[in-house]
Design a protein around this motif. Structure first.
Motif, PDB file in Angstrom:
ATOM      1  N   LEU A 146       0.822  -1.206   0.000  1.00  0.00           N
ATOM      2  CA  LEU A 146       0.000   0.000   0.000  1.00  0.00           C
ATOM      3  C   LEU A 146       0.858   1.259   0.000  1.00  0.00           C
ATOM      4  CD1 LEU A 146      -2.833  -1.050   2.480  1.00  0.00           C
ATOM      5  CD2 LEU A 146      -2.963  -0.882  -0.019  1.00  0.00           C
ATOM      6  N   ASP A 147       1.988   1.228   0.703  1.00  0.00           N
ATOM      7  CA  ASP A 147       2.855   2.398   0.731  1.00  0.00           C
ATOM      8  C   ASP A 147       3.486   2.656  -0.644  1.00  0.00           C
ATOM      9  OD1 ASP A 147       2.198   2.703   3.365  1.00  0.00           O
ATOM     10  OD2 ASP A 147       4.118   1.995   4.157  1.00  0.00           O
ATOM     11  N   LEU A 175      -6.440  -3.294  -1.614  1.00  0.00           N
ATOM     12  CA  LEU A 175      -6.301  -1.933  -2.123  1.00  0.00           C
ATOM     13  C   LEU A 175      -7.525  -1.091  -1.773  1.00  0.00           C
ATOM     14  CD1 LEU A 175      -4.190  -3.565  -3.766  1.00  0.00           C
ATOM     15  CD2 LEU A 175      -4.750  -2.105  -5.726  1.00  0.00           C
ATOM     16  N   GLY A 176      -8.705  -1.681  -1.979  1.00  0.00           N
ATOM     17  CA  GLY A 176      -9.924  -0.896  -1.943  1.00  0.00           C
ATOM     18  C   GLY A 176     -10.524  -0.649  -0.577  1.00  0.00           C
ATOM     19  N   ARG A 182      -5.370   2.857   5.725  1.00  0.00           N
ATOM     20  CA  ARG A 182      -3.952   3.123   6.007  1.00  0.00           C
ATOM     21  C   ARG A 182      -3.581   4.556   5.636  1.00  0.00           C
ATOM     22  NH1 ARG A 182       0.609   0.803   7.531  1.00  0.00           N
ATOM     23  NH2 ARG A 182       2.599   1.490   6.687  1.00  0.00           N
ATOM     24  N   HIS A 183      -4.085   5.009   4.491  1.00  0.00           N
ATOM     25  CA  HIS A 183      -3.650   6.301   3.968  1.00  0.00           C
ATOM     26  C   HIS A 183      -4.538   7.468   4.371  1.00  0.00           C
ATOM     27  CE1 HIS A 183      -0.666   4.126   1.883  1.00  0.00           C
ATOM     28  NE2 HIS A 183      -1.428   3.677   0.909  1.00  0.00           N
ATOM     29  N   GLY A 184      -5.700   7.199   4.957  1.00  0.00           N
ATOM     30  CA  GLY A 184      -6.545   8.275   5.443  1.00  0.00           C
ATOM     31  C   GLY A 184      -7.514   8.839   4.434  1.00  0.00           C
ATOM     32  N   LEU A 314       7.254 -14.407 -16.387  1.00  0.00           N
ATOM     33  CA  LEU A 314       7.621 -13.321 -15.493  1.00  0.00           C
ATOM     34  C   LEU A 314       7.847 -13.869 -14.087  1.00  0.00           C
ATOM     35  CD1 LEU A 314       7.947 -10.233 -15.123  1.00  0.00           C
ATOM     36  CD2 LEU A 314       5.517 -10.177 -14.522  1.00  0.00           C
ATOM     37  N   GLN A 315       8.983 -13.537 -13.507  1.00  0.00           N
ATOM     38  CA  GLN A 315       9.288 -13.899 -12.128  1.00  0.00           C
ATOM     39  C   GLN A 315       9.506 -12.619 -11.332  1.00  0.00           C
ATOM     40  OE1 GLN A 315      12.635 -16.609 -12.262  1.00  0.00           O
ATOM     41  NE2 GLN A 315      11.403 -18.257 -13.152  1.00  0.00           N
ATOM     42  N   VAL A 316       9.089 -12.644 -10.055  1.00  0.00           N
ATOM     43  CA  VAL A 316       9.179 -11.424  -9.247  1.00  0.00           C
ATOM     44  C   VAL A 316       9.803 -11.728  -7.894  1.00  0.00           C
ATOM     45  CG1 VAL A 316       7.157 -10.399 -10.372  1.00  0.00           C
ATOM     46  CG2 VAL A 316       6.867 -11.679  -8.254  1.00  0.00           C
ATOM     47  N   HIS A 317      10.356 -10.648  -7.303  1.00  0.00           N
ATOM     48  CA  HIS A 317      10.982 -10.747  -5.988  1.00  0.00           C
ATOM     49  C   HIS A 317      10.768  -9.416  -5.284  1.00  0.00           C
ATOM     50  CE1 HIS A 317      14.136 -11.092  -2.910  1.00  0.00           C
ATOM     51  NE2 HIS A 317      14.167 -12.394  -3.177  1.00  0.00           N
ATOM     52  N   GLY A 318      10.356  -9.459  -4.019  1.00  0.00           N
ATOM     53  CA  GLY A 318      10.156  -8.208  -3.310  1.00  0.00           C
ATOM     54  C   GLY A 318       9.422  -8.386  -2.003  1.00  0.00           C
ATOM     55  N   PRO A 319       9.188  -7.302  -1.289  1.00  0.00           N
ATOM     56  CA  PRO A 319       8.632  -7.366   0.067  1.00  0.00           C
ATOM     57  C   PRO A 319       7.161  -7.747   0.126  1.00  0.00           C
ATOM     58  CG  PRO A 319       8.864  -5.075  -0.618  1.00  0.00           C
ATOM     59  CD  PRO A 319       9.536  -5.915  -1.663  1.00  0.00           C
ATOM     60  N   THR A 320       6.460  -7.725  -0.987  1.00  0.00           N
ATOM     61  CA  THR A 320       5.038  -8.075  -0.966  1.00  0.00           C
ATOM     62  C   THR A 320       4.782  -9.527  -1.351  1.00  0.00           C
ATOM     63  OG1 THR A 320       4.703  -7.360  -3.255  1.00  0.00           O
ATOM     64  CG2 THR A 320       4.388  -5.706  -1.530  1.00  0.00           C
ATOM     65  N   VAL A 321       5.811 -10.246  -1.749  1.00  0.00           N
ATOM     66  CA  VAL A 321       5.632 -11.637  -2.186  1.00  0.00           C
ATOM     67  C   VAL A 321       5.413 -12.533  -0.972  1.00  0.00           C
ATOM     68  CG1 VAL A 321       6.685 -13.577  -3.387  1.00  0.00           C
ATOM     69  CG2 VAL A 321       7.046 -11.241  -4.233  1.00  0.00           C
ATOM     70  N   PHE A 322       4.429 -13.414  -1.069  1.00  0.00           N
ATOM     71  CA  PHE A 322       4.085 -14.289   0.050  1.00  0.00           C
ATOM     72  C   PHE A 322       5.165 -15.333   0.279  1.00  0.00           C
ATOM     73  CE2 PHE A 322       3.458 -17.261  -3.140  1.00  0.00           C
ATOM     74  CZ  PHE A 322       2.711 -18.382  -2.807  1.00  0.00           C
TER      75      PHE A 322
END
Length: 457
Positions: A146-147, A175-176, A182-184, A314-322
């Motif tokens: 979300l950030d 998101l919705g 979170r964002h106000g 497509l392969q991904v890596h990051g802080p949101t991956v479960f």
């Protein structure tokens, strides 16, 4: 920092924080009622809740998150078999009926902030390749996602988010619903994503940020009055499936907005998006969000160039991956590479400047015909540009000679097969033309508006 920062830390209560249909809740009222739910569910292993578009459902979900109890949202239209599977597989020891939630209640308990690595939601995949798989999503992953979207979309407390999407998926729930908390920003949920309701929210609620799936934007583009009302908006966001280029163009023409597109999955949340302050390219979904890395590989796992032409997984890596599917070590073994990247199962191209085009699912949208690797989405875009075509889906079906032959399923009026085939052959390479055209009254879609290609062919 707590996940629902705005809800738990905002002092002033300027009005409705959340409005779902005709029911509005201020932040103080929502926090009080959700705390009462937290008092009720504290200590549960997991709580299942039927995820209807209702203020009580949102209150129940928020209450579970405050208590640090994982939420298992159950699609309200799920059949008996699917529902039983989700309840059993999700490990819920409590089923919370939204009808039993009192919006006027005031909780008395004090609940410590859940640890960042605590599971917040257990979401379920669509189940197109078997029984739906449980995807545990942590507080930290949701916060990070979300950030990064707030940064990409200039999402601030001054926004009023409007959408009518189901609240048991990433788009409508994470998101919705959790995004505004979170964002106000205010949330106006229209219960159903009707163009007339979006238009009303733009006028009466000063909606600034609108979420929709391609089906929603297609219907907006067909409704002149509703589309014109959306000129008041700041940003239109499309996701959950590729937005056809003709729809993109019509939405821009009528609303004055070039929609932002983004890409994500239940397992990864949102990983790629175009930006509010940048360009938007029809047919492409943007560049990786903050902290996300992406790469393309071929069938053998070898890297492919980011040249805008090479089509690969497509392969991904990051802080949101479960971290892995719930109770599915077999699925986890094939879902991740030895070096820890998630295999999305989607095929894509990446341009030299980092822009991504999602071709579709490897299982249904990458067609291997006559030695060529062909993306179904490219053909679908060309079909949708043909006069008389309202919807189109392209699949590959087994063929003794070609390996797979291209079949186009078309919804439209005044069309016959050969002109459709010739149109594609003129616009694209001849080998990308459909070998067969099937006309249907409508395409099969799931709750998020995605075409279920497994039912075609």
């Amino acid at each position: 920092m707590p996940l629902l920062t705005s809800l738990t830390e905002t002092v002033t209560d300027p009005g409705d924080a959340v409005r779902i249909g005709a029911v509005g809740l201020g932040r103080e009222q929502l926090l009080a009622a959700a705390t009462a739910v937290a008092d009720r569910v504290a200590g549960a292993k997991a709580v299942a809740i039927e995820a209807t578009a209702d203020a009580r459902t949102v209150t129940g979900i928020v209450g579970c998150l405050l208590a640090g109890v994982p939420v298992v949202p159950v699609p309200p239209d799920s059949g008996d078999t699917e529902r039983a599977h989700i309840l059993r597989d999700g490990g819920a020891d409590l089923v919370l009926d939204p009808q039993t939630i009192d919006l006027g209640a005031k909780g008395t308990g004090s609940h410590p902030d859940p640890a960042p690595d605590r599971i917040a939601l257990i979401l379920y995949t669509s189940g197109t390749t078997g029984a739906p798989k449980g995807v545990p999503v942590t507080h930290a992953a949701i916060a990070a996602g979300l950030d990064s979207l707030a940064q990409a979309w200039d999402w601030t407390p001054d926004d009023t988010l409007v959408h009518g999407l189901p609240i048991f998926h990433v788009h409508g729930l994470v998101l919705g619903v959790l995004g505004p908390l979170r964002h106000g920003s205010r949330l106006v949920h229209t219960v159903r994503p009707k163009p007339t309701e979006y238009a009303r929210a733009a006028v009466e609620q000063q909606g600034s940020l609108f979420f929709g799936v391609p089906t929603v934007w297609s219907r907006v583009a067909a409704d002149l009055a509703s589309a014109t009302a959306l000129r008041r908006a700041r940003l239109l966001v499309s996701g959950s499936a590729p937005l056809p280029a003709p729809v993109f163009g019509r939405v821009e023409e009528l609303t004055g907005h070039r929609p932002v597109e983004r890409y994500g999955m239940t397992e990864t949340l949102i990983t790629v998006s175009s930006r509010a302050d940048g360009e938007r390219r029809p047919g492409l979904v943007g560049v990786p969000l903050s902290g996300v890395r992406t790469r393309l590989v071929d069938d053998e796992g070898c890297p492919l160039p980011h040249d805008g032409e090479a089509v690969g997984e497509l392969q991904v890596h990051g802080p949101t991956v479960f971290g892995g599917y719930l109770g599915r070590p077999d699925a986890n073994a094939s879902a991740f590479t030895p070096d820890g990247w998630f295999r999305t199962g989607d095929v894509a191209t990446i341009h030299p400047d980092g822009w991504h085009r999602i071709v579709g699912r490897a299982s249904t949208d990458l067609i291997k015909s006559g030695g060529y690797r062909i993306g179904a989405g490219e053909i679908e875009d060309v079909l949708l540009a043909l006069a008389g075509v309202r919807e189109a889906a392209v699949v590959g079906v087994p063929d003794d000679d070609l390996g797979e032959r291209i079949v186009a399923f078309v919804v439209g009026e005044g069309l016959t097969a050969q002109p459709v085939i010739d149109h594609v052959a003129r616009q694209l390479s001849v080998h990308k033309r459909p070998r067969e055209v099937v006309f249907l009254p409508e395409l099969p879609r799931n709750a998020m508006g995605k075409v279920v290609k497994q039912l075609l062919g």
